[in-house]
Scaffold this active site. Structure first.
Site: not given
Ligand code: CTP
Length: 213
Positions: A17-20, A84
């Protein structure tokens, strides 16, 4: 309106995943509601409670987001892609928890579908607003993306720091149309940026869209 990250499963307990955080997208949804628009919020996993009054669609993966966007967009006047989206997903999802090994191993990743680029380019009767998350060459990359993804507007934000952009309550953006740079908003709350963005989109929609009253 799309918001938040996507998650791409590796096995039953792990994902990419990502930091969004979803803060920017939820703020735009709230600002659009406050301006009297009806809003569908399609969101990846986020800790934020959806604003009351939105039609809320919860998604996890980029494929789920892709399908939800394709279902919702033709019914809308404006699509704002703030999510994101993961650019890669594991080539294979293990059905069992992968066991720890003592040696290095490589996870094979394959590209996900680019949702914006998959939307029809011709005879589209809704406005498309993309976001560009950049750590360098912001203007050049944003200009490339607006054309490559056939967006009407792109909102470029610098995500290299921690005091602005991803996860932060604040952001700093430059908004581009296909032809020009429309506006730079220096570091302020995401809520302020969302209000400005909704104003710009509303003005542009009045000029471009006649589909819905
Ligand atoms: N986006 C999308 N589908 C993807 C990846 C991104 O629709 N698979 C959308 C995002 O929602 C955003 C825009 O494309 O509106 C730009 O996303 P960004 O992460 O800035 O760029 P990428 O296309 O992922 O390119 P790069 O990671 O190389 O900067």
């Amino acid at each position: 309106m799309t918001a938040g990250p996507t998650r791409e499963a590796i096995d039953p307990v792990r994902f990419i995943s990502n930091r969004s955080s979803g803060k920017m997208g939820y703020a735009v949804a709230e600002a659009a509601l406050a301006a009297g628009h009806s809003v569908t919020l399609i969101s990846g996993p986020s800790a934020i409670t959806p604003p009351g009054g939105v039609r809320f669609i919860s998604v996890t993966t980029s494929d789920e987001l892709h399908d939800a966007v394709h279902r919702a967009a033709p019914k809308c006047d404006v699509l704002v892609m703030c999510a994101a989206v993961s650019d890669y997903k594991p080539a294979k999802v293990s059905t069992q928890k992968m066991k720890k090994r003592k040696t290095p191993f490589a996870l094979k990743l394959i590209p996900t579908r680019d949702i914006l680029a998959s939307l029809p380019a011709e005879r589209r009767d809704y406005l498309v607003v993309g976001f560009a998350a950049e750590t360098h060459d912001l203007e050049m990359n944003a200009r490339k993306k607006i054309h490559a993804k056939n967006c009407d507007l792109i909102v470029a934000n610098d995500v290299s720091g921690t005091d602005s952009g991803m996860e932060s309550d604040r952001n700093a953006v430059t908004i581009f149309s296909q032809q020009s740079e429309l506006k730079t908003i220096s570091r302020t709350s995401k809520k302020n940026i969302a209000r400005e963005l909704v104003k710009i989109i509303s003005k542009m929609s009045e000029k471009c869209l006649t589909k819905k009253p």
